[in-house]
Scaffold this motif. Sequence first.
Motif, PDB file in Angstrom:
ATOM      1  N   UNK A  58       0.832  -1.211   0.000  1.00  0.00           N
ATOM      2  CA  UNK A  58       0.000   0.000   0.000  1.00  0.00           C
ATOM      3  C   UNK A  58       0.863   1.257   0.000  1.00  0.00           C
ATOM      4  N   UNK A  59       1.977   1.220   0.722  1.00  0.00           N
ATOM      5  CA  UNK A  59       2.887   2.379   0.748  1.00  0.00           C
ATOM      6  C   UNK A  59       3.418   2.677  -0.648  1.00  0.00           C
ATOM      7  N   UNK A  60       3.744   1.631  -1.382  1.00  0.00           N
ATOM      8  CA  UNK A  60       4.279   1.799  -2.739  1.00  0.00           C
ATOM      9  C   UNK A  60       3.188   2.324  -3.669  1.00  0.00           C
TER      10      UNK A  60
ATOM     11  N   UNK B 273      13.378   3.323 -15.761  1.00  0.00           N
ATOM     12  CA  UNK B 273      13.212   2.571 -14.511  1.00  0.00           C
ATOM     13  C   UNK B 273      11.908   1.784 -14.524  1.00  0.00           C
ATOM     14  N   UNK B 274      10.821   2.420 -14.962  1.00  0.00           N
ATOM     15  CA  UNK B 274       9.527   1.727 -15.010  1.00  0.00           C
ATOM     16  C   UNK B 274       9.591   0.530 -15.958  1.00  0.00           C
ATOM     17  N   UNK B 275      10.311   0.679 -17.059  1.00  0.00           N
ATOM     18  CA  UNK B 275      10.418  -0.421 -18.024  1.00  0.00           C
ATOM     19  C   UNK B 275      11.141  -1.623 -17.411  1.00  0.00           C
ATOM     20  N   UNK B 276      12.270  -1.379 -16.692  1.00  0.00           N
ATOM     21  CA  UNK B 276      12.987  -2.525 -16.113  1.00  0.00           C
ATOM     22  C   UNK B 276      12.200  -3.129 -14.951  1.00  0.00           C
ATOM     23  N   UNK B 277      11.415  -2.302 -14.247  1.00  0.00           N
ATOM     24  CA  UNK B 277      10.544  -2.846 -13.199  1.00  0.00           C
ATOM     25  C   UNK B 277       9.499  -3.771 -13.820  1.00  0.00           C
ATOM     26  N   UNK B 278       8.925  -3.336 -14.939  1.00  0.00           N
ATOM     27  CA  UNK B 278       7.940  -4.172 -15.641  1.00  0.00           C
ATOM     28  C   UNK B 278       8.581  -5.472 -16.118  1.00  0.00           C
ATOM     29  N   UNK B 279       9.803  -5.384 -16.652  1.00  0.00           N
ATOM     30  CA  UNK B 279      10.502  -6.585 -17.118  1.00  0.00           C
ATOM     31  C   UNK B 279      10.746  -7.557 -15.975  1.00  0.00           C
ATOM     32  N   UNK B 280      11.165  -7.015 -14.825  1.00  0.00           N
ATOM     33  CA  UNK B 280      11.436  -7.878 -13.682  1.00  0.00           C
ATOM     34  C   UNK B 280      10.158  -8.558 -13.197  1.00  0.00           C
ATOM     35  N   UNK B 281       9.021  -7.835 -13.301  1.00  0.00           N
ATOM     36  CA  UNK B 281       7.743  -8.420 -12.896  1.00  0.00           C
ATOM     37  C   UNK B 281       7.410  -9.674 -13.687  1.00  0.00           C
ATOM     38  N   UNK B 282       7.781  -9.703 -14.956  1.00  0.00           N
ATOM     39  CA  UNK B 282       7.516 -10.897 -15.776  1.00  0.00           C
ATOM     40  C   UNK B 282       8.519 -12.006 -15.495  1.00  0.00           C
ATOM     41  N   UNK B 283       9.672 -11.655 -14.881  1.00  0.00           N
ATOM     42  CA  UNK B 283      10.696 -12.660 -14.584  1.00  0.00           C
ATOM     43  C   UNK B 283      10.383 -13.420 -13.297  1.00  0.00           C
TER      44      UNK B 283
ATOM     45  N   UNK C  56      11.929  -6.175   9.489  1.00  0.00           N
ATOM     46  CA  UNK C  56      13.038  -5.629   8.707  1.00  0.00           C
ATOM     47  C   UNK C  56      13.144  -6.316   7.354  1.00  0.00           C
ATOM     48  N   UNK C  57      12.900  -7.626   7.310  1.00  0.00           N
ATOM     49  CA  UNK C  57      12.936  -8.351   6.038  1.00  0.00           C
ATOM     50  C   UNK C  57      11.845  -7.840   5.105  1.00  0.00           C
ATOM     51  N   UNK C  58      10.644  -7.640   5.666  1.00  0.00           N
ATOM     52  CA  UNK C  58       9.531  -7.167   4.846  1.00  0.00           C
ATOM     53  C   UNK C  58       9.752  -5.737   4.353  1.00  0.00           C
ATOM     54  N   UNK C  59      10.344  -4.904   5.193  1.00  0.00           N
ATOM     55  CA  UNK C  59      10.542  -3.501   4.799  1.00  0.00           C
ATOM     56  C   UNK C  59      11.494  -3.374   3.611  1.00  0.00           C
ATOM     57  N   UNK C  60      12.415  -4.332   3.459  1.00  0.00           N
ATOM     58  CA  UNK C  60      13.336  -4.274   2.319  1.00  0.00           C
ATOM     59  C   UNK C  60      12.708  -4.805   1.036  1.00  0.00           C
ATOM     60  N   UNK C  61      11.529  -5.419   1.141  1.00  0.00           N
ATOM     61  CA  UNK C  61      10.809  -5.805  -0.072  1.00  0.00           C
ATOM     62  C   UNK C  61      10.115  -4.595  -0.685  1.00  0.00           C
ATOM     63  N   UNK C  62       9.544  -3.728   0.164  1.00  0.00           N
ATOM     64  CA  UNK C  62       8.734  -2.607  -0.323  1.00  0.00           C
ATOM     65  C   UNK C  62       9.439  -1.248  -0.248  1.00  0.00           C
ATOM     66  N   UNK C  63      10.245  -1.054   0.774  1.00  0.00           N
ATOM     67  CA  UNK C  63      10.865   0.265   0.977  1.00  0.00           C
ATOM     68  C   UNK C  63      11.715   0.755  -0.183  1.00  0.00           C
ATOM     69  N   UNK C  64      12.684  -0.050  -0.642  1.00  0.00           N
ATOM     70  CA  UNK C  64      13.516   0.413  -1.759  1.00  0.00           C
ATOM     71  C   UNK C  64      12.718   0.730  -3.018  1.00  0.00           C
ATOM     72  N   UNK C  65      11.653  -0.048  -3.269  1.00  0.00           N
ATOM     73  CA  UNK C  65      10.853   0.195  -4.475  1.00  0.00           C
ATOM     74  C   UNK C  65      10.186   1.563  -4.415  1.00  0.00           C
TER      75      UNK C  65
END
Length: 593
Positions: A38-40, A112-122, A86-95
């Motif tokens: 939700x923060x992201x 940046x948005x394009x590589x994020x989209x590419x990673x989502x498909x990976x 702390x583990x969970x915060x590093x999943x969402x915080x950096x993004x």
Amino acid sequence: MATTPSWLDDAFKSAMEDFKKSLKNPSLYDFSKINSPDDVMREAAKIENEQRKTKTLRGLRRIEPLINGLKEYAAVIEVFVQAQPEIMSLIWGPLKFILQASSAVITAFDKVVKVIADLGTTLPSFKIYAQLFESNHYIRRALCLFYADILDFYAVLLNFLVNRRLNVFIESLWPNIRSSIANIQENMEHHKAIMTANVTLEEIIRAEKARKSTLEEYAHSQAFRESQTFSVIRNELNPHNYDTELADILRRSSVTSGDWLDHETNYKKWRDPTDHDVRCLWLHGIPGSGKTFLAGNLIQGMQHFNQRVLFVFLSHDDQSAGDTIKVLHSLIFQLLEYDVTFRPTLLKASESNYRKLKSDCSFVLDLLCTILNNTGASYLILDGLDELNEVSWKHLLSNALQIIEKCQETKLLISSREEREISLRLESKSIPLRVNSKNHQDIHSFVHLECEDIIDEKKRSRADEEICTRIREAIDMIAENSEGKHQGTLSDIESQMKNLPDGLDQAYGRLLDRIKIELPQGLRNVVRTILQWIACAQRPLREEEILQLLALEPGKPDFTKGPKEYRDIFQVCGPVIETRGDHVRFVHFSAKE
């Protein structure tokens, strides 16, 4: 909830520590308060609203595959790993930080948005493998592999986005960034295959080691390629490195010059990177007052405190090295030795505009300023400006002043004699500091070092303490008259004290008079020939070449006395000349004048 084996908990902690170590500036980030998608999404909505206002809407729905993939991943590790906040915060915080930082520059945001989209498909669909994670503790270790992959991806983008002038450097830096991300995606594909295979813990541990090894090898090969290309450009442009001159100056400096500068208010302001009132200092003084030694000691002190200082020592013996474009090339390569991050900027400039990089002064100046404006506080020191011919120093000074106009965090120090033309150009743009009205202590220290050499010599000749004391008292007068070394008997020293030369003209005049009086006619002709050749040669001469020249006689078809003469040219010429490196030069360029 499943129990987490200690080795799995340690694996996640290790991944977090590696991520934090890989960040260039970890103090910029606080991820602890960002614990959910939700923060992201709120940040994404905020960016969309801003872009809608400026008519630059970029279609943020492209990041949804990664958000959904991370949601599945977070849900799985909450069940099977008992994930700490702390583990969970590093999943969402950096993004969130990545979206926030990149949105300031549209071209960067698109990439940046394009590589994020590419990673989502990976990313795999983690919920499909939920039953597998439940039945096999060892397969859970693969979750940590993906965690490390995700953090590797974040680290690459965060380190890229930390550049202060992203809009300037994006095109030159992005190819390497995209290549690094492709390498991370290859690791993810390999880790997906591991989850579907009946692997053991040992095989997963090997995969972890392989992941690190792959990233390290890629970084090493990329750095090697950049270094090779950088070396090729450096060899082609052949920029002058002034480290040898600096080492020679410091070696020949008998005392640490310039302590008086620490008490000068304007110098302290110039040295302070947070002060923007004093950005250009002009050290000027009479010839031989120690300006170059002062500059050398100043550079050494700044290097000791890890301040970024770029420096040039100009010389009347090498006018070509004072050509503006060569000086600018030197400054660029000095700057890129401090920070290799911006080498791709030079490589791109070479690929697209090599001819301009080699010969277009305006192009090279702009490139230097582009890099300076992204590196923080920097200092530029030009010593010996007046030793160049008038055309050269005027052009160089004009460009140096442009640098501090275009680069607000760069400061300039110029050292020269107080020549009228230089004074006119600097009077409204610099703070002057006159060296020879401040350097009494430097001269005093130098003279007393020389004094001890004289006293040691006299003691070897059985001089008693009374004579040594009288010598010290007599030599004390030298500092007041700004003169140096005198040798002979006590009477000689006292006599010279009463008859010190008034200025350089008298000092050089006495040296020449001594040559005329003390040397026979034949040696006087030799000295005249040597001095004429040193003064008029188009380049500095080696001692060997001077000895060959002495064997020549005008009008003769060949050597008349053999291939060269054998004599001590320094003994016959006295202290007017000296050797620097392999070349014979005047002890100071004022001697040539």
